[in-house]
Design a protein around this motif. Structure first.
Motif, PDB file in Angstrom:
ATOM      1  N   LEU A 241       0.844  -1.189   0.000  1.00  0.00           N
ATOM      2  CA  LEU A 241       0.000   0.000   0.000  1.00  0.00           C
ATOM      3  C   LEU A 241       0.881   1.241   0.000  1.00  0.00           C
ATOM      4  O   LEU A 241       1.951   1.258   0.608  1.00  0.00           O
ATOM      5  N   ARG A 270      -3.877   4.662  -1.202  1.00  0.00           N
ATOM      6  CA  ARG A 270      -4.905   5.180  -0.290  1.00  0.00           C
ATOM      7  C   ARG A 270      -4.487   6.585   0.135  1.00  0.00           C
ATOM      8  O   ARG A 270      -3.322   6.827   0.475  1.00  0.00           O
ATOM      9  N   THR A 274      -7.902   8.084   4.377  1.00  0.00           N
ATOM     10  CA  THR A 274      -8.685   6.930   3.927  1.00  0.00           C
ATOM     11  C   THR A 274      -8.111   5.624   4.464  1.00  0.00           C
ATOM     12  O   THR A 274      -8.853   4.707   4.831  1.00  0.00           O
ATOM     13  N   PHE A 275      -6.803   5.541   4.515  1.00  0.00           N
ATOM     14  CA  PHE A 275      -6.129   4.329   4.984  1.00  0.00           C
ATOM     15  C   PHE A 275      -6.618   3.911   6.368  1.00  0.00           C
ATOM     16  O   PHE A 275      -6.701   2.717   6.678  1.00  0.00           O
ATOM     17  N   HIS A 279      -9.360   0.020   6.136  1.00  0.00           N
ATOM     18  CA  HIS A 279      -8.420  -0.776   5.348  1.00  0.00           C
ATOM     19  C   HIS A 279      -7.437  -1.572   6.198  1.00  0.00           C
ATOM     20  O   HIS A 279      -6.879  -2.572   5.727  1.00  0.00           O
ATOM     21  N   THR A 283      -4.730  -5.827   6.306  1.00  0.00           N
ATOM     22  CA  THR A 283      -3.264  -5.844   6.312  1.00  0.00           C
ATOM     23  C   THR A 283      -2.734  -6.823   7.356  1.00  0.00           C
ATOM     24  O   THR A 283      -3.481  -7.319   8.204  1.00  0.00           O
TER      25      THR A 283
END
Length: 398
Positions: A241, A270, A274-275, A279, A283
């Motif tokens: 990412l 991202r 937003t990350f 999200h 991960t």
């Protein structure tokens, strides 16, 4: 950075064929230095040449700046468009022009970037449309320019040559003249940023120092050891990412594309905020993460949120690296980026978005090239040396 003895990084790169034609397939190099390696080495000197060619009052960059000023003063939008790497160039040009318009006190300027395919489907009803296309042959970008022209809009394009198909569709052509020699579009990303910087300098009345740009690009490509260290840690990640904020967002998108093109490593972009909104559960310790943070505008808030994002990544154990400016490097604890960092100078004499976008360009390209080495791929051919992916590319072209 090592280069073949026959390659002179200070010499001008060739332009497109005359008569114009699409760039040929790069010659196959079985290992480094790749054509991409050469292009990174060539960028500092190339940048100085482009900026000097576009600096005068009678240049196409000055003419486009005047046209942008007229559009803004008339209350019309300025829309910058492109595809792929050139879409990221369009995002960068829009950020630079917005900043220049604020410096020039042009009021409520509407300067936006739009993906070319979408702009073709829904053309702007008014305003100025600026295409970005390195070679000038991208079908979707040319269709967007043609739709704008057919609707009576003023059009411009930033491209390598006015002899290209894109050049024929534009009222103003800002030529960058020097053609990328690899399909991973290294020079193809930087060239429109440089053209945008020249246009912004004319618009704002704030001269741009080519030497400062050259030094920044050279500094960004200098730390090969750090790039190799990060690449070694990310090379076997199942996915990576990239996160960024502000004027670093075009660079974040570009790194995502370069990683996938050059090394076939799945990657996603991202926005910084937003990350942190859903999200993280996808991960784990095998996930790679790269933060890009060089924008000095509203930096305190960006650093604070980046620190929180990196802290969350550290709890999970992500393989986290960063491309940051010197001031950001000092503000973030080293344990937040265990995979390492590439650090660039601040370049306080350049406009904030120019400093950020130029400063991150060579580091993200250097990291990409070293990832390709670590994963055993050839970045020049973007996997079209594999018959299946060549056939897929041909199918995508219809």
């Amino acid at each position: 950075m090592s280069t073949p003895p026959s390659f002179d990084p200070t010499a001008p790169l060739p332009g497109p064929p005359d008569p114009w034609d699409a760039a040929p397939t790069p010659s196959l190099r079985p290992g480094p230095p790749f054509h991409m390696t050469d292009m990174i080495a060539a960028e500092p000197a190339m940048a100085a040449r482009i900026l000097r060619r576009l600096a005068g009052p009678d240049t196409s960059a000055a003419a486009l700046a005047d046209t942008i000023r007229a559009a803004i003063e008339a209350g019309d939008p300025v829309i910058v468009t492109g595809c792929g790497t050139s879409e990221h160039g369009a995002l960068a040009v829009a950020a630079i022009v917005r900043d220049a318009a604020r410096t020039a006190r042009l009021g409520a300027a509407v300067v936006a970037a739009e993906q070319a395919f979408e702009l073709d489907l829904v053309p702007s009803s008014h305003g100025l449309v600026i295409g970005v296309s390195h070679e000038g042959g991208t079908a979707a970008t040319n269709a967007a320019l043609e739709a704008a022209r057919d609707a009576g809009r003023m059009t411009a394009v930033i491209t390598v040559s006015g002899r290209s198909p894109a050049g024929a569709l534009a009222d103003i052509v800002v030529e960058t003249e020097e053609l990328d020699q690899d399909w991973c579009h290294t020079v193809g990303y930087l060239s429109p940023i440089l053209a945008g910087a020249a246009i912004g300098a004319h618009l704002s009345g704030r001269p741009l120092d080519p030497a400062a740009v050259t030094d920044l690009l050279a500094a960004g490509a200098r730390d090969e050891a750090a790039a190799e260290h990060i690449a070694a840690i990310l090379a076997d990640a199942p996915h990576t990412l990239v996160i960024a904020s502000g004027s670093d967002r075009p660079a974040g998108r570009e790194l995502t594309l370069k990683v996938e093109e050059a090394s076939s490593l799945p990657s996603a972009y991202r926005d910084l905020e937003t990350f942190l909104h859903g999200h993280l559960p996808a991960t784990g310790p095998s996930t790679g993460l790269v933060l890009i943070l060089t924008d000095r505008d509203r930096r305190a808030g960006r650093i604070a949120r980046a620190r929180q994002a990196l802290a969350a990544a550290r709890v999970i154990g992500l393989r986290t690296a960063a491309i940051v400016s010197a001031e950001v490097d000092a503000a973030l604890a080293s344990e937040l980026t265990p995979a390492g960092r590439l650090v660039v100078p601040e370049a306080a004499g350049l406009p904030a978005p120019v400093a950020a976008l130029v400063g991150s360009a060579t580091p993200l390209q250097l990291l990409t090239e070293r990832l390709a080495r670590a994963r055993g791929t050839n970045p020049d051919l973007i996997r079209r040396d594999d018959p299946i992916y060549l056939e897929a590319a041909q199918a995508a072209d219809g």
